[in-house]
Design an enzyme around this catalytic site. Structure first.
Site, mmCIF file in Angstrom:
data_model
loop_
_atom_site.group_PDB
_atom_site.id
_atom_site.type_symbol
_atom_site.label_atom_id
_atom_site.label_comp_id
_atom_site.label_asym_id
_atom_site.label_seq_id
_atom_site.Cartn_x
_atom_site.Cartn_y
_atom_site.Cartn_z
ATOM 1 N N GLY A 60 0.804 -1.219 0.000
ATOM 2 C CA GLY A 60 0.000 0.000 0.000
ATOM 3 C C GLY A 60 0.836 1.267 0.000
ATOM 4 N N ASN B 278 -8.657 3.653 7.865
ATOM 5 C CA ASN B 278 -8.124 2.542 8.646
ATOM 6 C C ASN B 278 -8.364 2.686 10.140
ATOM 7 O OD1 ASN B 278 -6.193 4.617 7.689
ATOM 8 N ND2 ASN B 278 -4.887 3.760 9.287
ATOM 9 N N GLN C 135 -8.078 -0.624 2.823
ATOM 10 C CA GLN C 135 -9.005 -1.172 3.830
ATOM 11 C C GLN C 135 -10.317 -1.646 3.216
ATOM 12 O OE1 GLN C 135 -8.576 -1.705 7.126
ATOM 13 N NE2 GLN C 135 -6.517 -0.848 7.259
ATOM 14 N N GLY D 236 -1.693 -6.683 0.026
ATOM 15 C CA GLY D 236 -2.081 -8.054 0.310
ATOM 16 C C GLY D 236 -2.420 -8.321 1.763
ATOM 17 N N HIS D 237 -1.632 -7.749 2.665
ATOM 18 C CA HIS D 237 -1.720 -8.194 4.066
ATOM 19 C C HIS D 237 -2.897 -7.629 4.843
ATOM 20 C CE1 HIS D 237 -0.005 -4.706 6.436
ATOM 21 N NE2 HIS D 237 0.337 -4.346 5.218
ATOM 22 N N THR E 42 12.775 -7.371 -10.204
ATOM 23 C CA THR E 42 12.274 -8.726 -10.417
ATOM 24 C C THR E 42 10.990 -8.925 -9.627
ATOM 25 O OG1 THR E 42 14.514 -9.520 -10.760
ATOM 26 C CG2 THR E 42 12.857 -11.178 -10.206
ATOM 27 N N CYS F 131 3.275 6.926 19.550
ATOM 28 C CA CYS F 131 4.136 7.436 20.602
ATOM 29 C C CYS F 131 5.394 8.010 19.953
ATOM 30 C CB CYS F 131 4.493 6.308 21.564
ATOM 31 S SG CYS F 131 4.925 6.912 23.185
HETATM 32 C C1 LIG Z 1 -1.928 -0.530 5.902
HETATM 33 C C2 LIG Z 1 -2.337 0.651 5.081
HETATM 34 C C3 LIG Z 1 -1.490 1.224 4.121
HETATM 35 C C4 LIG Z 1 -0.069 0.762 3.951
HETATM 36 O O1 LIG Z 1 0.021 -0.492 3.338
HETATM 37 P P1 LIG Z 1 1.406 -1.319 3.450
HETATM 38 O O2 LIG Z 1 1.186 -2.489 2.561
HETATM 39 O O3 LIG Z 1 1.556 -1.679 4.880
HETATM 40 O O4 LIG Z 1 2.491 -0.427 2.957
HETATM 41 C C5 LIG Z 1 -1.958 2.265 3.377
HETATM 42 N N1 LIG Z 1 -3.206 2.737 3.539
HETATM 43 C C6 LIG Z 1 -4.056 2.232 4.439
HETATM 44 C C7 LIG Z 1 -5.418 2.793 4.568
HETATM 45 C C8 LIG Z 1 -3.644 1.183 5.254
HETATM 46 O O5 LIG Z 1 -4.497 0.695 6.170
#
Ligand SMILES: *Cc1c(COP(=O)(O)O)cnc(C)c1O
Length: 386
Positions: A73, A155, A183, A204-205, A241, A329
């Site tokens: 992201g 988020n 999100q 992805g995560h 790559t 923090c």
């Molecule tokens: C987690 C998040 C990102 C960042 O994504 P990463 O894959 O961790 O770099 C960007 N935007 C939102 C709204 C997110 O929740």
């Protein structure tokens, strides 16, 4: 010791779905070719890449060439903002950007980096519920505006922006529009035509895929200056790559999240509403942050007067509950969340807020457990702060 772990922080990251891990595994070992190699292992990797691109294009309603694989992201947002802004300025199209005040730092800090390169930046305000008003975007647009970026869903508080309306305004003004949809994957429709977006970023995560891989959708013909230079991968828009196992996993995760979207949203919003109603009904001086209806199905961001959210997180952690606050923090002092402050909360109210985000594996038992331990914890924290 309490061994039970209740993970209520799915907005921070999600576990990899077992089916996704399964499809990734061969590309770490047996099928470890480089998609740029001409031999058969290379061709097999290229084939996997093509299939993954097709799967993503199907979910987004776009063509394969409009899909750029990234490292996630943050990279997607940086490529969208810097790539378009720098390309547009080079063509003499102006140097003004508009982003909402509640963007993820990936967008906010990319916009601020562009400011140091001479771009002007307008931050769009949000209302008390964390929503951007389309009329505010209309007012902020200038003849020299080159890009607007507004996230699909926030988020921290889960508020869902009116993306199709904002996109229509940009299109009428001839200004490119990016949306951080990280999100939204698995929760909201991602069809880029309906959304009226020119660029859209995903990772992805946050949808049960692997970390370190994502997608930027970039509409055909959009000017985009690469931010990583090198080989000619991704049609010369992103060198390096390709992360083949990651990309294969991303595509599988996104497709699965999309296929399960309706049922998952229904189940989660039910659990979410139960959690919110119970908390507001049993804990005095508590409130909900974000819009009550225009809200992600898995998000409950709750505020409690007279407490520090960080202290509550520590108590929750002691009984195995993982949650999160928007505050960061910074050098020992608690900075209130920029999202909650933009929504008009006082720094104290912002610091008294905690985010619970549910997910695929969250059960009603887990929510019941949270509801059982939460009231005495709040009471205890309020007692010591008297
Ligand atoms: C987690 C998040 C990102 C960042 O994504 P990463 O894959 O961790 O770099 C960007 N935007 C939102 C709204 C997110 O929740």
């Amino acid at each position: 010791m309490n061994k039970r772990i209740v993970y209520l922080d799915h907005a921070a990251t999600t576990p990899l779905a077992p089916e996704v891990l399964e499809v990734m595994l061969p590309y770490f070992s047996l099928q470890a070719g480089n998609p740029s190699s001409i031999h058969q292992l290379g061709r097999a990797a290229l084939h996997a890449l093509d299939d993954a691109r097709e799967q993503v294009a199907l979910v987004l309603g776009c063509t394969r060439r409009e899909v750029i694989f990234t490292s996630g992201g943050s990279e997607g947002a940086n490529l969208a903002l810097k790539g378009v802004a720098l390309a547009q300025r080079a063509r003499g199209r102006g140097a003004h950007l508009i982003v909402s005040a509640i963007e993820h730092h990936a967008v906010l800090h990319a916009a601020e980096a562009l400011q140091t390169l001479g771009f002007e930046l307008t931050l769009l305000p949000v209302d008390r519920n964390g929503l951007v008003q389309p009329s505010d975007l209309q007012t902020a647009l200038r003849p020299d505006t080159v890009l607007v970026s507004v996230m699909y869903a926030n988020n921290e508080v889960g508020s869902i922006q009116p993306i199709p309306a904002l996109g229509a305004i940009c299109r009428a003004a001839g200004v490119f529009f990016h949306s951080d949809a990280v999100q939204a994957a698995g929760a909201l429709p991602l069809d880029v035509e309906t959304l009226h977006v020119d660029l859209l970023s995903l990772t992805g995560h946050k949808c049960y895929g692997p970390k370190g891989v994502g997608v930027l959708y970039a509409r055909r013909g959009i000017p985009l200056q690469p931010q990583i230079n090198g080989g000619g991968q991704e049609r010369r828009r992103r060198a390096g790559t390709e992360n083949v196992p990651g990309i294969v996993g991303f595509a599988a995760a996104l497709s699965q999240a999309e296929a399960q979207r309706g049922a998952a949203s229904q189940r989660l919003s039910h659990l979410r509403d139960h959690l919110i109603t119970k908390v507001l009904g049993t804990i005095p001086d508590s409130w909900l942050n974000g819009d009550p209806t225009q809200r992600l199905p898995n998000n409950a961001n709750l505020g409690f007067a007279g407490i520090e959210g960080e202290s509550l997180l520590l108590l929750l952690d002691q009984v195995g509950i993982c949650a999160s606050s928007g505050s960061a923090c910074t050098s020992g002092s608690l900075e209130p969340s920029h999202v909650l402050v933009a929504m008009g909360l006082t720094p104290e109210a912002a610091n008294g807020s905690v985010r619970f985000t549910l997910g695929q594996t969250t059960t009603s038992d887990e929510v019941a457990y949270l509801l059982e331990v939460l009231p005495p914890m709040i009471a205890r924290l309020r007692e010591v702060s008297q």
